[in-house]
Scaffold this motif. Structure first.
Motif, PDB file in Angstrom:
ATOM      1  N   UNK A 153       0.856  -1.196   0.000  1.00 51.41           N
ATOM      2  CA  UNK A 153       0.000   0.000   0.000  1.00 51.41           C
ATOM      3  C   UNK A 153       0.888   1.241   0.000  1.00 51.41           C
ATOM      4  N   UNK A 154       0.333   2.340  -0.546  1.00 56.64           N
ATOM      5  CA  UNK A 154       1.092   3.581  -0.645  1.00 56.64           C
ATOM      6  C   UNK A 154       0.271   4.747  -0.112  1.00 56.64           C
ATOM      7  N   UNK A 155       0.940   5.710   0.498  1.00 59.10           N
ATOM      8  CA  UNK A 155       0.226   6.858   1.073  1.00 59.10           C
ATOM      9  C   UNK A 155      -0.500   7.649  -0.012  1.00 59.10           C
ATOM     10  N   UNK A 156       0.057   7.658  -1.217  1.00 62.03           N
ATOM     11  CA  UNK A 156      -0.535   8.451  -2.289  1.00 62.03           C
ATOM     12  C   UNK A 156      -1.840   7.885  -2.834  1.00 62.03           C
ATOM     13  N   UNK A 157      -2.195   6.679  -2.401  1.00 67.50           N
ATOM     14  CA  UNK A 157      -3.390   6.038  -2.954  1.00 67.50           C
ATOM     15  C   UNK A 157      -4.681   6.653  -2.451  1.00 67.50           C
ATOM     16  N   UNK A 158      -4.722   7.012  -1.186  1.00 69.27           N
ATOM     17  CA  UNK A 158      -5.968   7.545  -0.625  1.00 69.27           C
ATOM     18  C   UNK A 158      -5.669   8.248   0.693  1.00 69.27           C
ATOM     19  N   UNK A 159      -6.657   9.002   1.122  1.00 69.31           N
ATOM     20  CA  UNK A 159      -6.542   9.725   2.395  1.00 69.31           C
ATOM     21  C   UNK A 159      -6.380   8.729   3.548  1.00 69.31           C
ATOM     22  N   UNK A 160      -7.130   7.632   3.464  1.00 66.80           N
ATOM     23  CA  UNK A 160      -7.113   6.646   4.550  1.00 66.80           C
ATOM     24  C   UNK A 160      -5.725   6.034   4.720  1.00 66.80           C
ATOM     25  N   UNK A 161      -4.959   5.990   3.618  1.00 66.29           N
ATOM     26  CA  UNK A 161      -3.639   5.357   3.696  1.00 66.29           C
ATOM     27  C   UNK A 161      -2.526   6.356   3.995  1.00 66.29           C
ATOM     28  N   UNK A 162      -2.880   7.646   3.968  1.00 68.17           N
ATOM     29  CA  UNK A 162      -1.855   8.677   4.111  1.00 68.17           C
ATOM     30  C   UNK A 162      -1.124   8.594   5.441  1.00 68.17           C
TER      31      UNK A 162
END
Ligand code: SF4
Length: 331
Positions: A153-162
């Motif tokens: 997973x990457x932070x840039x994928x979505x707010x939830x992953x940030x």
């Protein structure tokens, strides 16, 4: 202490890059695992076979089994539905389809009598998280070993992953490890290129992400691409809608069940009240992406796309593909 490195592989670019990183680092006790939802495109299954060959790494397949839950639902329908006065033809119709098919996605929907939605996204837990935990992770726990669950997973994928941490402890020796958290998309594809591994070909066919096809969170433009390039997927979902409808007490079930949730992403869930009324099944959902925003006016350019053309959101094209470390198998 022994360390087990478990890498979840979906066939998408991020999990593939994560696996490639683990292989490059030559980590000990590497296990690549694919949780098969049964709602994957054929090209993803083929890609996993390719990935196994080119990396010489076995990818274990796991999938959920809802036999027990469906048997429980049968008993419930036979007793409670009848006690509740549900018409006999509805009871019999439900019993007819309450049989495990072996396809996890369909069996889950038949058991629940509905499709998952953005608001009730039980598919992720039932089809991916639970089989991974029950069949792979939990059997390794409690032996004093360390288990690293690698997640692409990457932070840039979505707010939830940030705000996800790179590593966190779950307990019992289990840790979540997210080594590509700060990577951008270019780095992800660069990892493929460096290791001489092609990305899933679906990226060159208009798919912004690889996973279920379609995903319940499918974007409007993705659904348009799916309908254009893979009409058989729409046919399959239509059959699943009919079966799930039969297993539903209300006699209603549509794949985009969460179409009343407002969301700024432009997904199918982003519909106006008027549009919700008009989308009762996958065929109507397919018609919706052909319209401009608002669902009323047809976008005349939408029907002109060439199904054979490369329309990758990432600028990928097989003809431009030149791996840096091309292995024998990838050539
Ligand atoms: S990819 Fe979409 S449909 Fe499939 S399990 Fe995840 S959220 Fe559900």
């Amino acid at each position: 202490m022994t360390t087990h490195n478990i890498v979840s592989v979906s066939g998408g670019k991020d999990s593939t890059a994560t696996l490639l990183l683990a292989i490059a680092l030559e980590v000990e006790n590497l296990q690549a695992v694919f949780a098969d939802t049964g709602n994957e495109h054929e090209q993803t299954y083929e890609y996993l076979d390719y990935l196994e060959r080119v990396t010489r790494t076995q990818i274990r397949r796991v999938k959920a089994d809802f036999t027990r839950q469906i048997a429980g639902k049968r008993r419930f329908v036979e007793t409670k539905w009848r006690e509740q006065g549900v018409p006999e033809e509805i009871v019999l119709a439900a019993l007819e389809v309450l049989q495990p098919t072996g396809n996890p996605f369909l069996d889950l929907c038949v058991w629940k009598g509905r499709f998952p939605s953005r608001r009730a996204q039980f598919c992720t837990e039932e089809l991916k998280r639970n089989p991974m935990l029950e069949q792979v992770t939990i059997p390794l726990m409690g032996q004093g070993d360390m288990i690293l669950s690698w997640q692409g997973v990457r932070t840039g994928e979505s707010l939830a992953r940030r705000y996800l941490p790179e590593c966190d402890e779950v307990g019992g020796g289990l840790f979540n490890y997210r080594p590509i958290l700060k990577w951008d998309v270019a780095t992800v594809f660069e990892a493929h290129r460096y290791m001489g591994v092609k990305p899933n070909p679906l990226y060159s066919q208009g798919m912004g992400r690889v996973g279920c096809m379609p995903c319940i969170n499918c974007r409007k433009d993705e659904l348009r691409e799916i309908a254009l390039r893979f009409p058989e997927v729409i046919d399959r979902v239509e059959r699943w809608e009919a079966v799930t409808r039969q297993a539903s007490k209300q006699g209603a079930a549509t794949f985009f069940a969460g179409a009343n949730a407002k969301h700024p992403s432009g997904s199918i869930a982003d519909l106006s009240a008027a549009e919700i009324v008009s989308i009762a099944n996958i065929r109507q959902a397919v018609e919706w992406p052909k319209t401009t925003r608002g669902g009323v006016h047809y976008d005349l350019l939408a029907g002109l796309a060439d199904a054979a053309a490369c329309s990758s959101a990432y600028g990928l094209c097989d003809s431009e593909w030149e791996p840096v470390r091309l292995t024998e198998e990838a050539a």
